[in-house]
Design an enzyme around this catalytic site. Sequence first.
Site, PDB file in Angstrom:
ATOM      1  N   CYS A 135      17.358  12.680   2.912  1.00 28.97           N
ATOM      2  CA  CYS A 135      17.927  11.593   2.118  1.00 28.97           C
ATOM      3  C   CYS A 135      19.230  12.038   1.463  1.00 28.97           C
ATOM      4  O   CYS A 135      19.211  12.776   0.479  1.00 28.97           O
ATOM      5  CB  CYS A 135      16.904  11.156   1.064  1.00 28.97           C
ATOM      6  SG  CYS A 135      17.509   9.854  -0.016  1.00 28.97           S
ATOM      7  N   CYS A 138      19.721  10.814  -2.065  1.00 30.67           N
ATOM      8  CA  CYS A 138      18.935  11.533  -3.066  1.00 30.67           C
ATOM      9  C   CYS A 138      19.531  12.911  -3.344  1.00 30.67           C
ATOM     10  O   CYS A 138      19.599  13.346  -4.483  1.00 30.67           O
ATOM     11  CB  CYS A 138      17.497  11.740  -2.586  1.00 30.67           C
ATOM     12  SG  CYS A 138      16.737  10.303  -1.846  1.00 30.67           S
ATOM     13  N   ASP A 139      19.924  13.616  -2.309  1.00 32.89           N
ATOM     14  CA  ASP A 139      20.214  15.050  -2.459  1.00 32.89           C
ATOM     15  C   ASP A 139      21.676  15.431  -2.240  1.00 32.89           C
ATOM     16  O   ASP A 139      22.066  16.557  -2.564  1.00 32.89           O
ATOM     17  CB  ASP A 139      19.360  15.846  -1.452  1.00 32.89           C
ATOM     18  CG  ASP A 139      17.879  15.651  -1.695  1.00 32.89           C
ATOM     19  OD1 ASP A 139      17.509  15.412  -2.856  1.00 32.89           O
ATOM     20  OD2 ASP A 139      17.108  15.722  -0.733  1.00 32.89           O
TER      21      ASP A 139
HETATM   22  C1  LIG Z   1      12.453  14.952  -0.391  1.00 32.84           C
HETATM   23  C2  LIG Z   1      12.681  13.554  -0.927  1.00 32.84           C
HETATM   24  C3  LIG Z   1      13.520  13.395  -2.005  1.00 32.84           C
HETATM   25  C4  LIG Z   1      13.730  12.117  -2.531  1.00 32.84           C
HETATM   26  N1  LIG Z   1      14.548  11.991  -3.600  1.00 32.84           N
HETATM   27  C5  LIG Z   1      14.768  10.779  -4.126  1.00 32.84           C
HETATM   28  C6  LIG Z   1      15.629  10.626  -5.244  1.00 32.84           C
HETATM   29  O1  LIG Z   1      16.206  11.602  -5.740  1.00 32.84           O
HETATM   30  N2  LIG Z   1      15.804   9.376  -5.731  1.00 32.84           N
HETATM   31  C7  LIG Z   1      15.202   8.283  -5.167  1.00 32.84           C
HETATM   32  O2  LIG Z   1      15.391   7.180  -5.675  1.00 32.84           O
HETATM   33  N3  LIG Z   1      14.398   8.395  -4.104  1.00 32.84           N
HETATM   34  C8  LIG Z   1      14.165   9.603  -3.559  1.00 32.84           C
HETATM   35  N4  LIG Z   1      13.371   9.730  -2.464  1.00 32.84           N
HETATM   36  C9  LIG Z   1      12.770   8.513  -1.899  1.00 32.84           C
HETATM   37  C10 LIG Z   1      11.526   8.119  -2.713  1.00 32.84           C
HETATM   38  O3  LIG Z   1      10.641   9.203  -2.745  1.00 32.84           O
HETATM   39  C11 LIG Z   1      10.854   6.906  -2.075  1.00 32.84           C
HETATM   40  O4  LIG Z   1      11.763   5.851  -1.957  1.00 32.84           O
HETATM   41  C12 LIG Z   1       9.661   6.446  -2.931  1.00 32.84           C
HETATM   42  O5  LIG Z   1       8.742   7.508  -3.077  1.00 32.84           O
HETATM   43  C13 LIG Z   1       8.969   5.256  -2.300  1.00 32.84           C
HETATM   44  O6  LIG Z   1       7.851   4.949  -3.076  1.00 32.84           O
HETATM   45  P1  LIG Z   1       6.605   4.186  -2.439  1.00 32.84           P
HETATM   46  O7  LIG Z   1       5.676   3.988  -3.577  1.00 32.84           O
HETATM   47  O8  LIG Z   1       7.048   2.994  -1.693  1.00 32.84           O
HETATM   48  O9  LIG Z   1       5.977   5.160  -1.350  1.00 32.84           O
HETATM   49  P2  LIG Z   1       5.533   6.692  -1.376  1.00 32.84           P
HETATM   50  O10 LIG Z   1       6.108   7.450  -2.493  1.00 32.84           O
HETATM   51  O11 LIG Z   1       5.784   7.159   0.016  1.00 32.84           O
HETATM   52  O12 LIG Z   1       3.961   6.619  -1.622  1.00 32.84           O
HETATM   53  C14 LIG Z   1       3.088   6.148  -0.640  1.00 32.84           C
HETATM   54  C15 LIG Z   1       1.676   6.345  -1.143  1.00 32.84           C
HETATM   55  O13 LIG Z   1       0.779   5.685  -0.255  1.00 32.84           O
HETATM   56  C16 LIG Z   1      -0.349   6.517  -0.051  1.00 32.84           C
HETATM   57  N5  LIG Z   1      -0.995   6.092   1.189  1.00 32.84           N
HETATM   58  C17 LIG Z   1      -0.457   6.004   2.441  1.00 32.84           C
HETATM   59  N6  LIG Z   1      -1.398   5.566   3.311  1.00 32.84           N
HETATM   60  C18 LIG Z   1      -2.525   5.355   2.578  1.00 32.84           C
HETATM   61  C19 LIG Z   1      -3.852   4.914   2.901  1.00 32.84           C
HETATM   62  N7  LIG Z   1      -4.212   4.588   4.143  1.00 32.84           N
HETATM   63  N8  LIG Z   1      -4.758   4.825   1.898  1.00 32.84           N
HETATM   64  C20 LIG Z   1      -4.420   5.136   0.624  1.00 32.84           C
HETATM   65  N9  LIG Z   1      -3.194   5.556   0.264  1.00 32.84           N
HETATM   66  C21 LIG Z   1      -2.272   5.668   1.239  1.00 32.84           C
HETATM   67  C22 LIG Z   1       0.221   7.925  -0.060  1.00 32.84           C
HETATM   68  O14 LIG Z   1      -0.781   8.911  -0.301  1.00 32.84           O
HETATM   69  C23 LIG Z   1       1.218   7.800  -1.219  1.00 32.84           C
HETATM   70  O15 LIG Z   1       0.556   8.015  -2.430  1.00 32.84           O
HETATM   71  C24 LIG Z   1      13.121  10.981  -1.926  1.00 32.84           C
HETATM   72  C25 LIG Z   1      12.280  11.151  -0.829  1.00 32.84           C
HETATM   73  C26 LIG Z   1      12.054  12.432  -0.339  1.00 32.84           C
HETATM   74  C27 LIG Z   1      11.132  12.612   0.822  1.00 32.84           C
END
Ligand SMILES: Cc1cc2nc3c(=O)[nH]c(=O)nc-3n(C[C@H](O)[C@H](O)[C@H](O)COP(=O)(O)OP(=O)(O)OC[C@H]3O[C@@H](n4cnc5c(N)ncnc54)[C@H](O)[C@@H]3O)c2cc1C
Length: 313
Positions: A135, A138-139
């Site tokens: 990303c 992000c980084d």
């Molecule tokens: C290395 C890295 C750095 C990042 N840095 C930034 C940053 O600096 N700033 C920023 O804004 N964004 C950043 N991002 C992006 C950010 O992490 C995502 O946009 C955000 O986490 C999305 O949130 P979400 O809740 O949609 O999904 P996620 O955070 O992906 O969470 C998904 C959840 O669903 C759960 N899940 C999946 N399938 C199932 C299932 N079948 N049953 C139960 N639970 C399930 C998982 O266990 C998890 O808890 C970064 C991403 C990465 C990988």
Amino acid sequence: MRVLMENVVIIGSGCAGWTAALYTARANLRPLVLTGKQPGGLLTTTTVVENYPGFPEGIDGYELMVRLQKQAERFGARAQFGTVEAVDLSRQPFGLTVDGEPLAAEAIIIATGASHRHLGLEGEHKLENKGVTYCATCDGALPLFRNQPLVVVGGGDSACEEALYLTRFGSVVYLVHRRDALRASKIMAQRALSQPKIKPVWDSVVAEILDVKQDKVTGVRLRNVKTNAESVVECAGVFVAIGHVPNTELFKGVLEMDESGYIIPRKGTATNVPGVFVAGDCADRVYRQAVTAAGLGCAAGIEAERYLAARHG
Ligand SMILES: Cc1cc2nc3c(=O)[nH]c(=O)nc-3n(C[C@H](O)[C@H](O)[C@H](O)COP(=O)(O)OP(=O)(O)OC[C@H]3O[C@@H](n4cnc5c(N)ncnc54)[C@H](O)[C@@H]3O)c2cc1C
């Protein structure tokens, strides 16, 4: 067998899930958050988050998620470590199977996120957060990458966007693509290729990310897919931009999705099944940021509350 009945079940414990939990908890719905295999979601895998509003010095990704969980729990949200293996959305209350156990819910918020595609290299895994990232938004601005040569892997719109963004920080950005032309839309490809800091490297794949021994990225070993010739490009960062896979397999054939598997929301965060809402990266192929996921989690929480209020008169 007695099946536990919940008002709202939230599938996923990332920014979207816990924000949905905060809103539904404050509406006295005592939401149940199913954490999945990655409690706290993707943000727990990063160190400092510098673009989440309210933290001028940045905040550790893990700590941000712990705080979000505590905030929602303060109002009655509950966490259960468990993975949803199957859902039955054809009847009300909806049925879920969580680690083999049945559960029923009147409303469901899907917040399962999206995983990035990996190159599948040993160094990629070992050097994640030590120069390997997925990303640029992000980084990219981290000191590690400033005025350094950087490599972006990929040839689509995201790869072009990442490369263009990184020209602000890197000394040069190598865009490594396995074909001899970009897959991106014409306009994005033109923009990327006309930027003097972006140097395309055609017909090439990353064979190795260097240097695991030094515990940081120092370069990549590339292989030309046409000639098999290998070369080393020095760089401080490798930005992998070869696509994402939304975690939506469970809902295939039931919820409307696009060709890549992102759930298509209707009217805000509703889906084609009344009572089932969606939030965060599993329905967002464009932004995929913590703050947008949290925003959508808020919207889904409010929608779920209104849905339940209407059902109960
Ligand atoms: C290395 C890295 C750095 C990042 N840095 C930034 C940053 O600096 N700033 C920023 O804004 N964004 C950043 N991002 C992006 C950010 O992490 C995502 O946009 C955000 O986490 C999305 O949130 P979400 O809740 O949609 O999904 P996620 O955070 O992906 O969470 C998904 C959840 O669903 C759960 N899940 C999946 N399938 C199932 C299932 N079948 N049953 C139960 N639970 C399930 C998982 O266990 C998890 O808890 C970064 C991403 C990465 C990988």
